[in-house]
Design a protein around this motif. Structure first.
Motif, mmCIF file in Angstrom:
data_model
loop_
_atom_site.group_PDB
_atom_site.id
_atom_site.type_symbol
_atom_site.label_atom_id
_atom_site.label_comp_id
_atom_site.label_asym_id
_atom_site.label_seq_id
_atom_site.Cartn_x
_atom_site.Cartn_y
_atom_site.Cartn_z
ATOM 1 N N UNK A 3 32.644 -29.795 -95.557
ATOM 2 C CA UNK A 3 31.639 -30.433 -94.705
ATOM 3 C C UNK A 3 31.125 -31.723 -95.340
ATOM 4 N N UNK A 4 30.866 -32.729 -94.507
ATOM 5 C CA UNK A 4 30.381 -34.025 -94.965
ATOM 6 C C UNK A 4 31.288 -34.579 -96.061
ATOM 7 N N UNK A 5 32.552 -34.711 -95.733
ATOM 8 C CA UNK A 5 33.576 -35.147 -96.694
ATOM 9 C C UNK A 5 33.341 -36.592 -97.115
ATOM 10 N N UNK A 6 33.158 -36.803 -98.411
ATOM 11 C CA UNK A 6 32.973 -38.140 -98.972
ATOM 12 C C UNK A 6 34.139 -38.581 -99.842
ATOM 13 N N UNK A 7 35.198 -37.738 -99.930
ATOM 14 C CA UNK A 7 36.233 -37.947 -100.939
ATOM 15 C C UNK A 7 37.638 -38.135 -100.360
ATOM 16 N N UNK A 8 37.787 -38.074 -99.040
ATOM 17 C CA UNK A 8 39.119 -38.173 -98.434
ATOM 18 C C UNK A 8 39.866 -36.866 -98.461
ATOM 19 N N UNK A 9 39.140 -35.734 -98.422
ATOM 20 C CA UNK A 9 39.764 -34.413 -98.482
ATOM 21 C C UNK A 9 40.161 -33.907 -97.088
ATOM 22 N N UNK A 10 40.737 -34.771 -96.279
ATOM 23 C CA UNK A 10 41.190 -34.334 -94.959
ATOM 24 C C UNK A 10 42.339 -33.340 -95.098
ATOM 25 N N UNK A 11 42.551 -32.545 -94.048
ATOM 26 C CA UNK A 11 43.609 -31.539 -94.045
ATOM 27 C C UNK A 11 44.927 -32.239 -93.726
ATOM 28 N N UNK A 12 45.869 -32.220 -94.667
ATOM 29 C CA UNK A 12 47.124 -32.955 -94.499
ATOM 30 C C UNK A 12 48.347 -32.040 -94.475
ATOM 31 N N UNK A 13 48.398 -31.043 -95.361
ATOM 32 C CA UNK A 13 49.559 -30.151 -95.425
ATOM 33 C C UNK A 13 49.583 -29.248 -94.188
ATOM 34 N N UNK A 14 50.748 -29.103 -93.530
ATOM 35 C CA UNK A 14 50.818 -28.262 -92.335
ATOM 36 C C UNK A 14 50.458 -26.813 -92.651
ATOM 37 N N UNK A 15 49.749 -26.123 -91.754
ATOM 38 C CA UNK A 15 49.433 -24.715 -91.969
ATOM 39 C C UNK A 15 50.675 -23.842 -91.869
ATOM 40 N N UNK A 16 50.601 -22.648 -92.469
ATOM 41 C CA UNK A 16 51.722 -21.705 -92.459
ATOM 42 C C UNK A 16 51.187 -20.344 -91.994
ATOM 43 N N UNK A 17 51.969 -19.643 -91.166
ATOM 44 C CA UNK A 17 51.590 -18.335 -90.636
ATOM 45 C C UNK A 17 52.295 -17.231 -91.419
ATOM 46 N N UNK A 18 51.585 -16.151 -91.701
ATOM 47 C CA UNK A 18 52.185 -15.015 -92.397
ATOM 48 C C UNK A 18 51.295 -13.792 -92.202
ATOM 49 N N UNK A 19 51.862 -12.623 -92.495
ATOM 50 C CA UNK A 19 51.091 -11.390 -92.542
ATOM 51 C C UNK A 19 50.890 -11.003 -93.991
ATOM 52 N N UNK A 20 49.692 -10.539 -94.321
ATOM 53 C CA UNK A 20 49.415 -10.150 -95.691
ATOM 54 C C UNK A 20 48.483 -8.952 -95.690
ATOM 55 N N UNK A 21 48.216 -8.433 -96.862
ATOM 56 C CA UNK A 21 47.320 -7.291 -97.017
ATOM 57 C C UNK A 21 46.091 -7.729 -97.794
ATOM 58 N N UNK A 22 44.921 -7.558 -97.181
ATOM 59 C CA UNK A 22 43.666 -7.922 -97.826
ATOM 60 C C UNK A 22 42.749 -6.708 -97.780
#
Length: 246
Positions: A3-22
């Motif tokens: 939130x309130x990004x001042x550093x250029x931390x935009x989302x660039x890498x494409x997301x990946x879908x998977x199933x996992x255990x949490x």
């Protein structure tokens, strides 16, 4: 993520879908490698943040507000993980992330108004003279722990692909094209291209033979040698079909 990004931390890498255990439950998840140096994992049905991984790159002065004095912050606007796609292997339960270490100096600049326009304030990110490097990271999707990490001499930008036979392919700006073991991180094979390899590898199969293709075009942005090759490699059958541990 920021939130309130001042550093250029935009989302660039494409997301990946998977199933996992949490916490003992199977979850349909979506993960994204951030410029911040964390791999973020959400429940893809609800959007709930399940966890963020251990840092896969050094974090120094992260989220320190830029000011009129130089502030060295790592990761910088290039990442962490930038445009590079990550790859997921359902049998190892890991994602494989290519990352960048190139911390800049952040400085807030000001320009006076001219009567018609108000004063203007903006932030500049200036590269430092320190060594830049990269890492290839295997991250456990159950808990975000780093299973193994390989440091390379230049920032990794381009992407990763992992095969059923547990081969992790990634290119470097030097032109090296590498295959690592998905479970151990051992370097198994390497090819030297004419130009920098800064594109995502692609895996496909024709008539029962698995191939890996990669573009070697370099990157002027990162200062990597330009090239004009499309390289295609055929995997031996035993590499494409072996069981884990073989």
């Amino acid at each position: 993520q920021v939130p309130h990004d001042l550093w250029g931390y935009d989302v660039a890498s494409p997301p990946v879908l998977f199933e996992t255990e949490v916490d003992g439950k199977r979850v349909q998840a979506v993960g994204q490698a951030g410029k911040t140096g964390w791999f973020y994992v959400h429940d893809r049905k609800t959007g709930t943040l399940l966890y963020k991984s251990e840092p896969f790159m050094p974090q120094e002065n992260i989220f320190t507000p830029p000011n009129a004095e130089d502030v060295r912050i790592a990761p910088g606007a290039a990442g962490g993980a930038s445009w590079s796609p990550v790859s997921y292997h359902p049998e190892t339960g890991a994602v494989y992330v290519a990352a960048i270490h190139t911390p800049p100096q952040y400085t807030v600049k000001s320009e006076p108004g001219d009567g018609k326009n108000p004063p203007r304030h903006y932030t500049m990110a200036t590269p430092t003279d320190e060594p830049r490097w990269g890492t290839l990271n295997a991250i456990d999707t159950k808990n975000g722990r780093i299973l193994w990490q390989k440091k390379v001499e230049q920032p990794l930008v381009g992407g990763v692909v992992v095969t059923k036979g547990e081969l992790v392919f990634v290119g470097e700006g030097s032109g090296r094209f590498n295959a690592f073991h998905a479970t151990t991180g051992e370097l198994l094979w390497q090819y030297q291209a004419e130009g920098g390899i800064n594109a995502p590898p692609m895996a496909y199969e024709i008539d029962g033979i698995e191939y890996i293709a990669i573009a070697a075009g370099g990157s002027p942005l990162f200062g990597y040698k330009p090239g004009a090759e499309l390289l295609v490699f055929a995997l031996p059958q035993e590499a494409a079909t072996k069981e884990p541990g073989e």
